[in-house]
Design an enzyme around this catalytic site. Structure first.
Site, short mmCIF file in Angstrom:
data_model
loop_
_atom_site.label_atom_id
_atom_site.label_comp_id
_atom_site.label_asym_id
_atom_site.label_seq_id
_atom_site.Cartn_x
_atom_site.Cartn_y
_atom_site.Cartn_z
N HIS A 92 0.27 -1.25 0.04
CA HIS A 92 0.51 -0.11 -0.16
C HIS A 92 0.80 1.26 0.04
CE1 HIS A 92 -0.20 -0.25 4.27
NE2 HIS A 92 0.09 1.41 4.80
N ASP A 228 0.97 -7.52 2.54
CA ASP A 228 1.17 -6.35 2.06
C ASP A 228 2.61 -6.23 2.27
OD1 ASP A 228 1.30 -3.61 1.54
OD2 ASP A 228 -0.51 -3.10 2.90
N SER A 658 3.89 2.76 8.47
CA SER A 658 3.47 1.26 7.62
C SER A 658 4.94 0.71 6.43
CB SER A 658 2.54 1.97 6.33
OG SER A 658 1.62 1.44 6.61
#
Ligand code: ARG
Ligand code: GLU
Length: 723
Positions: A92, A228, A658
């Protein structure tokens, strides 16, 4: 009597030194504050192994991902895993890059992308990769320029001035960049010095059915099965120094890269997350919590729900629209969903009530000890938040429903800004060319019909009874001419029919014919006028007053923070996240989510097969993955016979974390942070060790996908993997 005991107990609890799991710590201060605690929790290395300015340390392998123009606002974190600048981050995080390289012919979002050799790696101009060189406490230098007679504005100006000077001095004669930020609500200042690389290439990404498995349905939740991750590479000039994107650049040789551990971890094992958390607000007062949970967030959620309903329907209807809106939808949905979890968590854990207890104790302490600067401090917040309420609501509509509502408004705003420098452009033809390129790139990911529907919804919401009329710009209100049925639909249709912004060809023709005279015509465009109406109201009536109130709140926050630290001299405080490098440490742990619901800390490939459903977009498992599973073709990437996919731990993280490396007790890479679990997303305002969990993708799943699924063995060979 009971009440008093309760307060007293709460006081004791709150005054205890921070829980081991809570906190986002400053790397250069680990030695002073944390290393013993970390070692007690199982960490095997030293503070210098993590942060050292004289020799290579783990920090040299951690990368802050940013954008040209705002390189210090790291949107994600990455980690270097080879001596040729190979870097892993989340899917992402690279989603925008993958999307930008995608088309119906090369649909990398749907099909994935793997470069077979370095030549095939794709450039992403505008992306920056920052590596921290050193940090310095500059609190005294800043404070020396301040005095208590200064107004908040004078103070802010002075801080800026001194910061720019110190930053310039720190990097004079080098190619480094320095950035000073406030910590502890402006009670301390630290400077970070970076080397910023500007050529970051896309090496590989799994298809979204793996990299975004579970999509927005599973986002912010556990149990999770999202692969991810994506693979990037940092390039440098031939001298290994930062250089603009160029075919002459070569893979960056890092001072340090992470070894990858395929050994895994089990419940209770030490883990730490090393990265760039963006923003937290752990030291807010009860007034702020109440306002966020009952006014600010609910309205923003309502507006985004309407927007998402339109976008999701469009994406379901058409493959091209799915590509065009994939990144936008993910962005809008992400904060939208988090706010909902946050409100729940704040309520469930009585955060505002806990803050009220703390505030009462603070008052008593200030009174008892004659701390005149703190007496009455808490009460001063009340008036300010009362005053803020109306403005924050008006601002939410002006931005969420207005300026960032229908995209056509944003387009008009950007074109306005660009045209403002038309006069100064030396070569008008080149100028026009640039504007046209911008318009074409905007239209590449834009659908007029979808946007018109968004505008309808935004207009409806903007005209609501919670919002005093003075906050609804004239242009947003419905003129009597539309008084009858489907009024907003007809109003929006009219606007879209007449505005050049809703017609790429007309907008391009306008730019082609641009000159001193024609440029004025744009001011009569109805979408332009709508944008101006919203923007003027926002800039003239909302923002200045909101800014004034918030500056006052900030100055109270500085005092409040200082007071809290004075009241609890033995507690080790951590500063709120501010997009600077931090360490969070804790352990792999499951949690009790709800009554009778206990979650274990690991998911496996088996769980992906359990979720498999070809009829649900978010759970449509790729055929190849089904086959690997059926044949149990797992390679060495298993634990107890299954391929681990994700795990959770007690590390205190937030947005910006992230892609951060999740490390084991020896500093080896065991996973990539990418999310938090639903029940604990209020951790930006209150961390609870029993329920707050960060979610990581297990590095063995990453390796399994690269090796077995994508067949990119050369990347596996490039890494140093410990089995
Ligand atoms: N919640 C994660 C974060 O805050 C992941 C967001 C991207 N994924 C998504 N389905 N929108 O960034
Ligand atoms: N997905 C988030 C990010 O992009 C991390 C999750 C969180 O907010 O903790 O940074």
């Amino acid at each position: 009597m009971r009440k008093i005991t309760l307060c007293f107990l709460a006081f004791i609890l709150i005054a205890l030194p921070g829980f081991a799991d809570e906190g986002m710590w400053i790397p250069m201060l680990l030695k002073k504050y944390n290393i013993e605690d970390m070692q007690k929790a199982g960490f095997k290395l030293t503070a210098e192994d993590i942060y050292d300015i004289n020799q290579a340390s783990l920090k040299d392998a951690v990368v802050g991902l940013g954008r040209e123009g705002s390189p210090f606002q790291h949107f994600c974190t990455g980690e270097i895993v080879s001596d040729e600048g190979l870097m892993i981050t989340n899917h992402h995080c690279a989603f925008g890059m993958i999307q930008a390289h995608s088309s119906l012919e090369h649909n990398y979002l749907r099909d994935g992308f793997w470069a077979n050799s370095k030549k095939e790696e794709l450039t992403n101009p505008g992306t920056t990769a920052s590596i921290l060189v050193r940090m310095e406490d500059v609190t005294e230098k800043i404070n020396a320029a301040l005095n208590s007679n200064m107004s908040e504005e004078e103070r802010a100006k002075k801080i800026k001035e001194v910061s720019r000077k110190l930053e310039a001095e720190a990097v004079k004669g080098t190619n480094l960049q320095a950035n000073i930020k406030p910590y502890f609500n402006g009670n301390q200042y630290f400077m970070s010095v970076f080397k910023i690389y500007r050529d970051v290439r896309l090496v590989g990404a799994p298809n979204s059915a793996i990299g975004k498995f579970g999509g927005d349905t599973d986002n912010w939740t556990w149990p999770r099965h999202t692969g991810d991750f994506s693979v990037l590479r940092i390039y440098a000039g031939p001298d290994n120094e930062p250089a603009a994107v160029s075919p002459n650049n070569v893979p960056y040789k890092p001072a340090k890269f992470f070894k990858v551990s395929a050994r895994g971890v089990k419940e209770g094992d030490f883990t730490m997350v090393f990265g760039y958390p963006g923003t937290t607000n752990e030291y807010l007062t009860s007034y702020a919590i109440d306002q966020i949970a009952s006014v600010e967030d609910p309205h923003k959620i309502k507006i985004r729900t309407a927007k998402l309903d339109v976008i999701n329907a469009a994406m379901e209807s058409d493959e091209l629209l799915r590509i065009k809106y994939a990144a936008k939808a993910a962005n809008v949905a992400n904060a939208w969903k988090k706010w909902q979890g946050e409100i729940k968590g704040l309520e469930r854990f009585s955060t505002a009530d806990n803050k009220r207890i703390l505030e009462r104790n603070f008052n008593q302490w200030a009174q008892a000890n004659g701390k005149t600067e703190y007496i009455g401090l808490v009460d001063r917040y009340k008036n300010l938040y009362d005053a803020r309420q109306e403005y924050i609501l008006a601002a939410a509509y002006a931005t969420e429903a207005g300026l960032r509502g229908a995209e056509v408004i944003e387009l008009a705003r950007n074109i306005k800004q660009i045209l403002e420098v038309y006069d100064q452009a030396n070569d008008k033809e080149i100028f026009k060319q640039r504007v046209k390129e911008y318009i074409q790139s905007f239209y590449k990911d834009y659908d007029v019909a979808t946007d018109e529907r968004i505008l309808v919804e935004m207009l409806k919401l903007y005209n609501n009874e919670d919002l005093d009329n003075q906050w609804i710009p004239e242009v947003v209100r419905l003129s009597p001419k539309y008084a009858k049925g489907n009024a907003y639909e007809r109003y929006a249709a009219d606007l879209f029919k007449k505005s050049i912004f809703a017609h790429e060809d007309r907008l391009l023709a306008f730019v082609n014919n641009l000159n001193d005279k024609t440029i004025k015509k744009i001011e009569k465009d109805p979408i332009y006028m709508m944008m101006e109406g919203i923007q003027n109201l926002f800039m003239e009536k909302i923002r200045p007053e909101l800014g004034r109130i918030e500056r006052e709140i900030n100055s109270l926050n500085r005092l409040w923070m200082a007071g809290l630290m004075e009241m609890q001299p033995d507690k080790i405080f951590y500063p709120d996240a501010n997009s600077t490098l931090r360490i969070a440490y804790g352990k792999v742990a499951g949690y009790k989510a709800l009554d009778a619901v206990y979650y274990t800390p690991y998911t496996t490939l088996k769980g992906i097969m359990e979720k498999d459903n070809p009829n649900i977009y978010d759970y449509d498992v790729p055929q190849k993955l089904r086959e690997l599973y059926k044949n149990r073709d797992f390679g060495p990437y298993t634990q107890d016979g299954e391929v681990p996919v994700c795990f959770i731990a007690t590390n205190h993280t937030t947005g910006g974390n992230s892609g951060s490396p999740v490390l084991d007790a020896e500093g080896n890479l065991i996973g990539l942070n990418f999310d938090r679990a639903w029940e604990g997303v209020m951790s930006d305002m209150q961390y609870s060790p029993e329920i707050c969990r960060n979610i990581a993708v297990d590095i063995r799943y990453v390796l399994f996908i690269i090796d077995k699924y994508a067949g990119a063995k050369h990347l596996i060979e490039e890494m140093e993997i410990i089995h």
